[in-house]
Scaffold this active site. Structure first.
Site, mmCIF file in Angstrom:
data_model
loop_
_atom_site.group_PDB
_atom_site.id
_atom_site.type_symbol
_atom_site.label_atom_id
_atom_site.label_comp_id
_atom_site.label_asym_id
_atom_site.label_seq_id
_atom_site.Cartn_x
_atom_site.Cartn_y
_atom_site.Cartn_z
ATOM 1 N N HIS A 1 0.845 -1.197 0.000
ATOM 2 C CA HIS A 1 0.000 0.000 0.000
ATOM 3 C C HIS A 1 0.885 1.254 0.000
ATOM 4 O O HIS A 1 0.572 2.241 0.686
ATOM 5 C CB HIS A 1 -0.928 -0.012 1.222
ATOM 6 C CG HIS A 1 -2.284 0.575 0.940
ATOM 7 N ND1 HIS A 1 -3.442 -0.147 1.007
ATOM 8 C CD2 HIS A 1 -2.657 1.814 0.558
ATOM 9 C CE1 HIS A 1 -4.477 0.628 0.715
ATOM 10 N NE2 HIS A 1 -4.025 1.828 0.430
ATOM 11 N N ARG A 42 1.432 7.318 -6.351
ATOM 12 C CA ARG A 42 1.762 8.709 -6.022
ATOM 13 C C ARG A 42 2.036 9.553 -7.266
ATOM 14 O O ARG A 42 1.603 10.694 -7.353
ATOM 15 C CB ARG A 42 2.948 8.759 -5.060
ATOM 16 C CG ARG A 42 2.568 8.348 -3.631
ATOM 17 C CD ARG A 42 3.692 8.620 -2.654
ATOM 18 N NE ARG A 42 3.327 8.215 -1.290
ATOM 19 C CZ ARG A 42 3.407 6.977 -0.819
ATOM 20 N NH1 ARG A 42 3.840 5.993 -1.615
ATOM 21 N NH2 ARG A 42 3.051 6.708 0.430
#
Lengths: 374, 374, 374, 374
Positions: D268, D323
């Site tokens: 994660h 990201r």
């Protein structure tokens, strides 16, 4: 932007506070405009490979030995049937006018005065013929393949004509990812920095890109040499052909089988793509593959005589010096390059004397100490 | 430049905030002019070997043990047929007038008051005879070979005459590459810093350099000892001859066979050329080569009693202290050196007590813990 | 200097921005005078062992697992025949008045409210009897041997009388080298910080030091426990006797054979001498030596539930918390310590749930991932 | 706090000074409010796992190869019976309105324009139906199980209805420890940032906590999926079900046996608990467990085409980008995300061309070079 305006003035003497060859790296930023320095010093991407090139050298140490009579010591070696005075070559570096108005002419002068084999770039700021007049007997020509074979072969014949003794084909520059440092510093090749050797070449049509094809793969394929092109070059060339930019042992074996006269193990000073191993890390396996008698050179990361010693002990016959060459040229022109070369050679000789080596062959027979082997 | 002007005033008492011997390293910059400090603290080149000397010590730890009655513990050892109170010697350090006006006289006083064997340098600021009057029973003389054998042997005989008990020939100082730090700090040996022992020596002709020869190799060959010179010294010397500056196990074996009385494993505190391994890293192989009963000392990198313990556990009989000696001398003269030695010895004793060792032999039988052995 | 003046005011509530137990370490400097903080946070010497204690934990990772029903999970364990709710003990920490006016009384309150076994120091600021009134059922007493056996045994009997359930003899504090940080910060134990348990002890003659003996070894021998003293204590003590400060597997085996009830693997939080290995690094070999059913605890370096998990997976039954205890006490008194303990336990439980462990036994059967095992 | 006020204005063009995909990470802090950036960039706890994710990639290098004709190179792969143009997927990222007013709609537009499979989060700021209209053919839906099975299955059926082609169940988000960075930066989810897909769900009773039970274990058990729930989902779902958040090889084997259609190896992005290994470190063992023909994806730590190459060479079929997706969205909306994806793909292609790979299969057959293998 005019290149002359941004070139800072080089010294007309050897700087007083130079202790070792790598000091030119410290001084260089005061003699090169910031954007150009970033371009020269930087590697591709985020400099990961650039740093790996240096780190691997630091892993190894030299063990001093006693009682070897080194008075007859020398650094000679045979390469391609010629005797070189020492194993330090000047790597092909493009566009030396970026840092000094005399460009490769100054470098050639330094090469001659120090008995150094200079490898002149296809992209030199001065023509290969002008450089040849200044450079010493042992000079080689670095070849980038041109869009048309006739242009490529014309360069080879010009080089032969001008007395160059070998062709070094660079294979690892097909596509280079830019340097983040250079880009952040705003570097662009100035308009007046031109490839003197190619300036009268007829413009070639850009190759047609087949529709629907993948751009990167096509582009890469068009810019890389095929086995056939290399074979043809070897047939056509009156000079021995070496290849620069090899990191894989299998590739090295194949190149040797193809008739290549020698190999430069190199990652282009960390300037290709930013994820490849250090040159030095790949050297031992390549030497093992090609055998002891095959010419093997190394570049990428050399900053001192100790580094040269390490490269030779791990399998190289000789090394090429890129960035230090440019830094010394920027700092003090021909004088600087000659001084840097002299320092490197003295450093190498001191390492040899300290380890009891009187010849390059002795270095090859030396076992380095590896960190954490206690 | 006058050396007295640039020497800062040493204390006449032990500084209040010293916790351990290595604290003298922290204080020293306040008591030594910056250029001299750079010269003393720096290694050759970029301090790579200097830092390796320290890093290897950090790899090892001492495992405390319980229930050993250490009340009879002591640090005595036999070396060259004599009993030393403890295994910490003062390394030969040249030109101690650089940091203290009393120079080696102060150091000798500290040596005597702490039962420490002092090794006096050929290049001492005070004559070996003056130092001998102050130093304790156990004093050795460090010998640099002179251009003329007669001068060399004259030094040996003066040392024997003055009651020195051993000669330590330094072999690793033939050519030293300068320290970048020292050079950047502008250090030059001041005119009034002179080698007191050599001051009346007749000037010798510099040896003629054969034309066309390689400068570095020749120079190195002229400044290094041959096997024959060493053998002759051993024959002529009324004192046992040790050799300092050995890193290779094969060399150590040969020295033992030649009749050398003992070996100092050393890279000269990282001051020779900046690419050699840490002394400690080479120690175990050397001990294995020369066997358990042969005198083996170590210098380069010792800063604490734990370091001394580690060196002995890895094969040394004793250690020599260089930089801490100079720092303590600069800070507080004889008092400082004596205090530093006392702290080192206490630190060693505490390490011994903690690990249940009551003798140097016990340390030798101790297995260190190596980082990442979990 | 009065201790109250230099103690900064603790909060009367849990600070808002605490995410995890180790955040108390970040906040503590705002609640403890700088010199005291340096003393508490620092290790011996230059903090080398202190940092090793932390680094070894970072080498290991926990591998999450799926589909284990953890709804019945708990952290209970049996230790010395009693059931503890969780494997986190409060380490013995001397002179808690240094950071909080309620000192160990506040800590005891937190211990009780969180079902935590508190190990009360011989050098507590509040008497063991006063602390006992506040602490929970499971409380142990840490014992420093006193100069006179009668004083030592008196302490043991007072502890038994006050309902302590075990004696923990600290063996690794015979001689501690001071912390450089604490010394540089000017720390000295304030005059009003006193060992409440010992205040009415009759002053004992300092033992006579035999002339001509070595001070450190004698001193060490006088301050360390002998096998005989420990055996006698075990005979005399109505409580089980554990030993704290063991790093060697052989020593652990001997202690078990002597009848010691359990061992705390510890380097005293890096406060003994600054050259010993991390506690965690020595744990696996010690567990192997004493077998699976022998009580083994660990301290030194624990800052999170993940650290507790790692310690248990590598061989501990439980852990002791030292510095975090003091930090939390300084920040928010009893409330802070209780909150810190609750966070640690929640962190441990989350690690257990994530790795599918429903019991301490499950943790012991878990294989950690080691860095660079790819 | 209103989310619009704190969102800085994105560009309406590709920023000029982007050299590589990861440059969006450098630019992002100028386009995202500091607290939100801390939340997005931070990992759980002290970012230990976050950094491990990156470090493992740096251990490996790609070895360039010569003479491979790469003109036919492509990045296609088959996944779940469909052909994807390239192995780069957009990871499910919740609440994209945090950084751009068009949120997932912009991202979907970029996905379509670059032939990228987008995995839409259960917690998307725009409804899955609205996103579906913009996203390309290959779109997947990430599923968080809801408190009531009927709500969960309703989401699955909505996804199937809207043309999503697979369900990706996230298993590693049961309990996440908060990011210290985010907390220090004062981040809280703004009131106007809402899960569009769940907004009309009927509020469910929080499950009753049995008295006297351990809170963390109960809470964890209630928030994690059981084997039975997963099996039921697989039965009920009209779409293939993949699982995301696996690090253990044994778990991977069991999931395959249960009928899971594929696995995303993931921690994660370092956001679960701060003590788990890097995803990449666990990948090879998982590939070995599930065999060569089983769909295996990886996320956590990918920042470049070289990283994608490394992940595939170590066992992945494809990777997910989290990201960088958010950073590019913040900087330049749909244009930014599309540009970032194009750069990643070009970087991958250049790595393939350089190493002589013309297909994803070729990458899988490539041996990476590992640091320090000299």
């Amino acid at each position: 932007m005019d290149s002359k305006e941004t070139t800072l003035t080089p010294l007309d003497h050897i700087p007083a506070d130079i202790v070792c060859a790598s000091d030119y790296e410290q001084l260089a930023p005061s003699f090169i405009a910031a954007d150009r320095f970033a371009y020269i010093a930087g590697g591709s991407g985020h400099d990961v490979t650039l740093h790996k090139n240096r780190e691997v050298f630091a892993d190894f140490s030299l063990v001093p030995r006693l009682f070897h009579d080194v008075s007859s010591g020398n650094t000679q070696l045979n390469l391609l049937g010629k005797t070189l005075t020492h194993p330090v070559l000047l790597a092909p570096v493009a566009y030396q006018a970026l840092v000094h108005s005399e460009a490769e002419i100054a470098t050639a002068y330094a090469a001659e005065s120090t008995d150094t084999c200079m490898v002149v770039s296809t992209l030199s700021s001065a023509t290969l013929e002008r450089v040849a007049k200044r450079a010493g007997q042992e000079r080689w020509f670095q070849l980038y393949f041109q869009a048309r074979d006739e242009d490529t072969f014309a360069l080879v014949h010009r080089a032969a004509q001008a007395g160059y003794r070998a062709i070094v084909v660079t294979l690892d520059a097909a596509v280079q990812t830019p340097s983040i440092r250079a880009m952040r510093a705003g570097f662009r090749l100035p308009n007046d920095i031109l490839p003197a050797n190619l300036i009268h070449q007829q413009a070639s049509e850009p190759p047609a890109m087949p529709a629907g094809q993948n751009h990167i793969f096509q582009c890469y394929a068009q810019h890389t040499l095929t086995r056939q092109q290399l074979k043809k070059l070897i047939e056509v060339s009156p000079l021995p052909v070496l290849v620069k930019g090899v990191l894989d042992a299998g590739d090295a074996g194949e190149l040797k089988a193809l008739g290549v006269a020698g190999i430069v193990v190199s990652n282009h000073g960390g300037r290709t793509i930013d994820c490849v191993p250090a040159s030095l890390a790949m050297l031992p396996a390549i030497r093992q593959e090609v055998g002891n008698d095959y010419p093997l050179l190394l570049d990428s990361g050399i900053r001192s005589g100790a580094d040269i010693f390490k490269a030779i002990a791990l399998g190289a016959d000789a090394v090429l010096i890129g960035r230090l060459q440019v830094y010394a040229l920027a700092v003090a022109g021909a004088l600087g390059v000659a001084h840097m070369l002299k320092l490197l050679r003295q450093e190498l000789e001191l390492c040899m004397a300290t380890t009891g080596c009187v010849s390059i062959e002795d270095i090859k027979a030396t076992k380095l100490h590896r960190q954490l082997e206690v």
